[in-house]
Design a protein around this motif. Structure first.
Motif, mmCIF file in Angstrom:
data_model
loop_
_atom_site.group_PDB
_atom_site.id
_atom_site.type_symbol
_atom_site.label_atom_id
_atom_site.label_comp_id
_atom_site.label_asym_id
_atom_site.label_seq_id
_atom_site.Cartn_x
_atom_site.Cartn_y
_atom_site.Cartn_z
ATOM 1 N N ILE A 61 -4.865 6.301 -10.192
ATOM 2 C CA ILE A 61 -6.279 5.920 -10.142
ATOM 3 C C ILE A 61 -6.529 4.632 -10.923
ATOM 4 N N LEU A 62 -5.851 4.476 -12.061
ATOM 5 C CA LEU A 62 -6.062 3.295 -12.890
ATOM 6 C C LEU A 62 -5.488 2.030 -12.266
ATOM 7 N N ASN A 63 -4.290 2.128 -11.713
ATOM 8 C CA ASN A 63 -3.595 0.950 -11.186
ATOM 9 C C ASN A 63 -3.648 0.828 -9.671
ATOM 10 N N GLY A 64 -3.904 1.939 -8.999
ATOM 11 C CA GLY A 64 -3.896 1.943 -7.542
ATOM 12 C C GLY A 64 -4.810 0.911 -6.897
ATOM 13 N N PRO A 65 -6.074 0.787 -7.366
ATOM 14 C CA PRO A 65 -6.980 -0.175 -6.728
ATOM 15 C C PRO A 65 -6.504 -1.627 -6.817
ATOM 16 N N ASN A 66 -5.546 -1.915 -7.705
ATOM 17 C CA ASN A 66 -5.017 -3.275 -7.801
ATOM 18 C C ASN A 66 -4.022 -3.583 -6.685
ATOM 19 N N GLN A 67 -3.625 -2.532 -5.960
ATOM 20 C CA GLN A 67 -2.652 -2.695 -4.888
ATOM 21 C C GLN A 67 -3.371 -2.914 -3.552
ATOM 22 N N VAL A 68 -2.616 -3.365 -2.581
ATOM 23 C CA VAL A 68 -3.139 -3.577 -1.228
ATOM 24 C C VAL A 68 -2.501 -2.600 -0.251
ATOM 25 N N ALA A 69 -1.189 -2.426 -0.382
ATOM 26 C CA ALA A 69 -0.451 -1.566 0.536
ATOM 27 C C ALA A 69 -0.265 -0.171 -0.056
ATOM 28 N N PRO A 70 0.010 0.834 0.783
ATOM 29 C CA PRO A 70 0.321 2.181 0.280
ATOM 30 C C PRO A 70 1.525 2.158 -0.653
ATOM 31 N N PHE A 71 1.579 3.116 -1.589
ATOM 32 C CA PHE A 71 2.663 3.168 -2.567
ATOM 33 C C PHE A 71 2.975 4.614 -2.903
ATOM 34 N N VAL A 98 2.440 19.972 -6.666
ATOM 35 C CA VAL A 98 1.963 18.694 -6.137
ATOM 36 C C VAL A 98 3.125 17.719 -5.976
ATOM 37 N N GLY A 99 3.877 17.490 -7.053
ATOM 38 C CA GLY A 99 5.085 16.678 -6.962
ATOM 39 C C GLY A 99 4.834 15.224 -6.614
ATOM 40 N N GLU A 100 5.777 14.630 -5.870
ATOM 41 C CA GLU A 100 5.669 13.231 -5.478
ATOM 42 C C GLU A 100 4.673 13.070 -4.338
ATOM 43 N N GLY A 101 3.962 11.953 -4.330
ATOM 44 C CA GLY A 101 2.978 11.712 -3.291
ATOM 45 C C GLY A 101 2.824 10.244 -2.982
ATOM 46 N N VAL A 102 1.866 9.957 -2.138
ATOM 47 C CA VAL A 102 1.585 8.595 -1.688
ATOM 48 C C VAL A 102 0.139 8.260 -2.020
ATOM 49 N N GLY A 103 -0.097 7.050 -2.494
ATOM 50 C CA GLY A 103 -1.441 6.565 -2.761
ATOM 51 C C GLY A 103 -1.826 5.505 -1.754
ATOM 52 N N ILE A 104 -3.071 5.589 -1.269
ATOM 53 C CA ILE A 104 -3.590 4.610 -0.312
ATOM 54 C C ILE A 104 -4.803 3.931 -0.946
ATOM 55 N N HIS A 107 -10.265 -0.564 -0.209
ATOM 56 C CA HIS A 107 -11.213 -1.585 -0.637
ATOM 57 C C HIS A 107 -12.282 -1.685 0.453
ATOM 58 N N GLY A 108 -13.439 -1.104 0.167
ATOM 59 C CA GLY A 108 -14.488 -1.039 1.171
ATOM 60 C C GLY A 108 -15.480 -2.181 1.070
ATOM 61 N N ALA A 109 -16.549 -2.049 1.858
ATOM 62 C CA ALA A 109 -17.594 -3.069 1.878
ATOM 63 C C ALA A 109 -18.317 -3.145 0.546
ATOM 64 N N ARG A 110 -18.760 -4.349 0.215
ATOM 65 C CA ARG A 110 -19.536 -4.614 -1.010
ATOM 66 C C ARG A 110 -18.822 -4.134 -2.264
ATOM 67 N N GLY A 111 -17.512 -4.280 -2.278
ATOM 68 C CA GLY A 111 -16.741 -3.977 -3.476
ATOM 69 C C GLY A 111 -16.464 -2.506 -3.707
ATOM 70 N N ALA A 112 -16.759 -1.652 -2.740
ATOM 71 C CA ALA A 112 -16.513 -0.214 -2.903
ATOM 72 C C ALA A 112 -15.016 0.049 -3.045
ATOM 73 N N LEU A 113 -14.666 0.924 -3.985
ATOM 74 C CA LEU A 113 -13.269 1.276 -4.223
ATOM 75 C C LEU A 113 -13.086 2.783 -4.083
ATOM 76 N N ALA A 114 -11.957 3.156 -3.523
ATOM 77 C CA ALA A 114 -11.609 4.579 -3.409
ATOM 78 C C ALA A 114 -10.096 4.688 -3.340
#
Length: 227
Positions: A61-71, A98-104, A107-114
């Motif tokens: 959650i902290l670093n994910g939004p800095n990325q562009v591609a899935p990780f 839960v274990g290992e997973g993928v983050g997507i 970056h939405g409209a008007r700066g929305a992040l999820a």
């Protein structure tokens, strides 16, 4: 909203993923404010995740939004040694299945992040191979879910709902929104904790959601409760 989540779950299942979470990221959130999360992960893990404050230190959650591609989650350290709390987070996530997973990153409209996250039964190497074939589809699917979810939640904020809760159901949901456990809510209302569970299960069923925390979020968004 339930039909959208069901469609998202089925599409991810067909691509090889069994559970998922979608979290709205607010840069203006207060330190003690609970995040808005839609998820198919168990209530037990969600409870533990929030109660342990892991949403404040989770590198996805902290670093994910800095990325562009899935990780993959394990790639989020980027060579930086994780803190003891972060190491405990991943260790306990494994214990909860839960274990290992993928983050997507979204970056939405008007700066929305999820952030959308999903897990499979594949090991790290197999997960990398899976993402090499379905990563693009998962990314587009997550973006579509984000756009539709925002539209549906916006409709909810305007009060368009057909859900009707009894006074006791609303009370139980309000105390849950305030962070009270079923046992604490029972003490406050003078009823048994089994009765609290009964009312919350009715709420969950009426609202067509996976867990009571999603019910709280949806009820707030739709103006059913104002905690």
């Amino acid at each position: 909203m339930a039909s959208l989540e069901g469609a998202f779950s089925k599409a991810l299942w067909d691509l090889g993923f069994r559970e998922w979470a979608y979290q709205v990221i607010r840069t203006d959130a207060l330190p003690d404010e609970k995040p808005l999360i839609l998820t198919t992960f168990s209530d037990a893990w969600y409870n533990h995740y929030i109660d342990s404050g892991y949403h404040r230190v989770d590198p996805v959650i902290l670093n994910g939004p800095n990325q562009v591609a899935p990780f993959t989650w394990s790639a989020m350290s980027f060579g930086v040694e994780p803190s003891p709390t972060q190491r405990r987070l991943f260790a306990e996530a494994t214990e909860y299945g839960v274990g290992e997973g993928v983050g997507i990153p979204i970056h939405g409209a008007r700066g929305a992040l999820a952030m959308a996250s999903m897990v499979s039964d594949h090991g790290t190497k197999s997960l990398d191979r899976l993402m090499s074939t379905v990563g693009h589809d998962v990314h587009l699917l997550s973006l579509a879910f984000h756009n539709h979810a925002r539209e549906l939640l916006a409709l909810g904020r305007m009060g368009r709902t057909t859900v009707s809760l009894t006074p006791r159901e609303r009370e139980c949901l309000l105390w849950t929104a305030a962070g009270k456990s079923a046992w604490q809510t029972a003490q406050i209302l003078g009823i048994s904790h089994r009765t609290v569970y009964f009312h919350l299960e009715n709420v969950r069923s009426k609202m067509g959601v996976a867990n009571v925390y999603h019910a709280v979020m949806k009820a707030i968004m739709e103006g059913i409760i104002s905690p």
